[in-house]
Scaffold this active site. Structure first.
Site, PDB file in Angstrom:
ATOM      1  NE  ARG A 276     -61.438   2.475  16.696  1.00  0.00           N
ATOM      2  CZ  ARG A 276     -61.019   2.660  15.437  1.00  0.00           C
ATOM      3  NH1 ARG A 276     -61.585   2.005  14.449  1.00  0.00           N
ATOM      4  NH2 ARG A 276     -60.038   3.498  15.174  1.00  0.00           N
ATOM      5  CB  CYS A 342     -63.151   2.500 -11.766  1.00  0.00           C
ATOM      6  SG  CYS A 342     -64.745   2.137 -12.491  1.00  0.00           S
ATOM      7  CD  GLU A 343     -59.249   4.388  -6.740  1.00  0.00           C
ATOM      8  OE1 GLU A 343     -58.186   3.959  -6.239  1.00  0.00           O
ATOM      9  OE2 GLU A 343     -59.591   5.578  -6.738  1.00  0.00           O
TER      10      GLU A 343
HETATM   11  N1  LLP Z   1     -59.933  12.584  20.385  1.00  0.00           N
HETATM   12  C1  LLP Z   1     -59.160  12.992  19.374  1.00  0.00           C
HETATM   13  C2  LLP Z   1     -58.403  14.234  19.521  1.00  0.00           C
HETATM   14  C3  LLP Z   1     -59.085  12.232  18.188  1.00  0.00           C
HETATM   15  O1  LLP Z   1     -58.307  12.643  17.198  1.00  0.00           O
HETATM   16  C4  LLP Z   1     -59.818  11.031  18.084  1.00  0.00           C
HETATM   17  C5  LLP Z   1     -59.760  10.219  16.867  1.00  0.00           C
HETATM   18  C6  LLP Z   1     -60.649  10.655  19.159  1.00  0.00           C
HETATM   19  C7  LLP Z   1     -60.665  11.449  20.299  1.00  0.00           C
HETATM   20  C8  LLP Z   1     -61.484   9.434  19.141  1.00  0.00           C
HETATM   21  O2  LLP Z   1     -60.737   8.268  19.032  1.00  0.00           O
HETATM   22  P1  LLP Z   1     -61.463   6.846  19.179  1.00  0.00           P
HETATM   23  O3  LLP Z   1     -62.035   6.769  20.560  1.00  0.00           O
HETATM   24  O4  LLP Z   1     -62.538   6.774  18.142  1.00  0.00           O
HETATM   25  O5  LLP Z   1     -60.389   5.868  18.941  1.00  0.00           O
HETATM   26  N2  LLP Z   1     -60.533   6.724  10.823  1.00  0.00           N
HETATM   27  C9  LLP Z   1     -59.789   5.869  11.704  1.00  0.00           C
HETATM   28  C10 LLP Z   1     -59.732   6.417  13.113  1.00  0.00           C
HETATM   29  C11 LLP Z   1     -59.215   7.838  13.195  1.00  0.00           C
HETATM   30  C12 LLP Z   1     -59.194   8.387  14.591  1.00  0.00           C
HETATM   31  C13 LLP Z   1     -58.990   9.846  14.569  1.00  0.00           C
HETATM   32  N3  LLP Z   1     -59.023  10.485  15.865  1.00  0.00           N
HETATM   33  C14 LLP Z   1     -60.388   4.487  11.666  1.00  0.00           C
HETATM   34  O6  LLP Z   1     -61.362   4.257  10.920  1.00  0.00           O
HETATM   35  O7  LLP Z   1     -59.892   3.567  12.305  1.00  0.00           O
END
Ligand code: LLP
Length: 417
Positions: A276, A342-343
């Site tokens: 992110r 449609c939700e």
């Molecule tokens: N490493 C692992 C093992 C992970 O599972 C994840 C994210 C990351 C790194 C990266 O995390 P970040 O730096 O992006 O926070 N869909 C959700 C976020 C799910 C994160 C899943 N794992 C959202 O839209 O907020």
């Protein structure tokens, strides 16, 4: 510097007008700023310049190949969670020695594929997985580099759906079991024990949970050393948050200072898996207003993008800033911005003050670069949208809009019908 700025009341991505992009590519469309992607990567990378390190971009946040290539050009590797991600990353030119493979459900064919390509290491998430990787590697006459993903049981203080490091989470091996597993790993023929890994959650806005977890893993590293097990890689995972609205996450430099402070004495090579943080604020989703309607106390703005295009508000009640692409509205209005699905959960904005969009107006949803397109689907048989990358005054389509033909590809009507 923010690369999504107004010029004469018109919203631009770098030096390209979003109105021009939509005129050529249509809507909805995801738009990424190359300058922002590069700046985010460099800021993260520089934060760790004091120590040997590799950034393994967590490509689940945005796996579009032009985004990957932008980071690979700057020296990035990837954190993957599937054979599909590995294939994409290789196609975009990743160095296999900069690939780490996380995830609780690695399949045999995926493990084989990763071993064939020669990735750096598997982040092992269960006892049985460790055994399985050793069996497959031995059969192939190889040794698999591994780290154990240790679940440190630290609360990252984020949304429950994206909290991963508490002891009841499905992720990793609990800290009280990990020592034993390291000792066992040393005896397995297909395993080369090279690292330790953690990832405690996503969208963290404080550094303490990271440092607390590192401190717990350091105790374990010290114990391993007394047993003659010396690890080279410390994978700190991802999770550093970004500003969507009023959050105040630490800057990468501040996060870096704390992490470097906590890990310097280990003499290990650090790995990071940011997702992110690198892409979230480098992308937006632009959609068009279809209709508006007012009902008693409630106003609705119907747009051509829905929860299938940007799932985060429906899934996590998450906030994405809203900006008018052309600032020619007559004022502000409290409204729900909703999609065609449609939700009732199909909203991008709920009861918030937004510009009084009228039919045809373009709406930009900010901070949509992470887990935006990557989580999109074709639910309600809506083709997935196009993606565009902007660099300076140029832009290119980096993913064509899907067609209805794409949606029915591979389907067949059963012969008995
Ligand atoms: N490493 C692992 C093992 C992970 O599972 C994840 C994210 C990351 C790194 C990266 O995390 P970040 O730096 O992006 O926070 N869909 C959700 C976020 C799910 C994160 C899943 N794992 C959202 O839209 O907020």
């Amino acid at each position: 510097m923010n690369h999504f700025q107004y010029k004469n009341n018109e919203l631009y991505a770098e030096d390209v007008s979003l109105k021009d992009i939509v005129a050529q590519v249509g809507s909805p469309v995801y738009v990424y700023s190359h300058a922002t992607l590069s700046r985010h990567f460099k800021a993260f990378d520089e934060a760790f310049s004091a120590l040997p390190h590799t950034i393994c971009y967590s490509m689940k946040a945005n796996s579009t190949q032009s985004v990957l290539k932008t980071f690979f050009n700057l020296g990035s590797g990837v954190d993957i969670v599937s054979g599909g991600e590995l294939c994409r990353a290789l196609k975009a030119g990743v160095d296999p020695q900069k690939v780490v493979y996380s995830g609780v459900g690695k399949m045999d064919h995926e493990i084989e594929y990763a071993l064939t390509t020669g990735i750096l290491m598997f982040n092992v998430e269960s006892e049985q997985e460790l055994t399985r990787i050793s069996e497959i590697a031995s059969r192939m006459g190889k040794k698999a580099g591994i780290a154990i993903r240790v679940n440190p049981d630290v609360d990252p203080g984020t949304h429950p759906y994206i909290t991963t490091g508490l002891k009841n989470a499905k992720f990793g091996i609990t800290i009280d079991r990990a020592l034993e597993e390291y000792t066992r790993a040393m005896t397995l023929p297909g395993i080369d024990v090279i690292g330790i890994d953690m990832h405690i959650g996503s969208q963290l806005t404080k550094v303490n949970p990271f440092v607390d977890s590192i401190d717990k893993l350091k105790v374990m590293i010290a114990k391993l050393r007394t047993q003659g097990i010396n690890l080279n890689y410390f994978d700190c995972g991802g999770g550093l948050g970004i500003q969507y609205n009023a959050e105040e996450p630490p800057l990468p430099a501040d996060y870096g200072k704390e992490i470097v402070g906590a890990t310097r004495d280990l003499g290990m090579h650090l790995l990071f898996e940011p997702g992110r943080n690198l892409v979230g604020n480098a992308g937006i989703l632009v959609a068009k207003t279809l209709f508006t309607k007012a009902r008693d106390e409630k106003n609705f703005i119907m747009i051509d993008a829905g929860m299938n295009d940007l799932a985060r508000p429906a899934l996590y009640d998450s906030y994405h800033g809203v900006q008018a692409v052309n600032k020619d509205q007559d004022g502000m209005i409290v409204a729900d911005i909703v999609g065609p699905i449609c939700e009732s959960g199909d909203f991008l904005v709920k009861g918030r003050e937004v510009p009084m969009f009228k039919q045809g107006d373009l709406v930009a949803f900010m901070s949509a670069g992470a887990y935006g397109f990557a989580m999109s689907s074709s639910y309600n048989s809506r083709p997935r949208v196009a993606e565009v990358m902007v660099k300076g005054d140029k832009f290119e389509v980096i993913r064509e809009r899907e067609t209805v033909e794409d949606l029915v590809k591979g389907e067949k009507i059963a012969s008995f019908l």
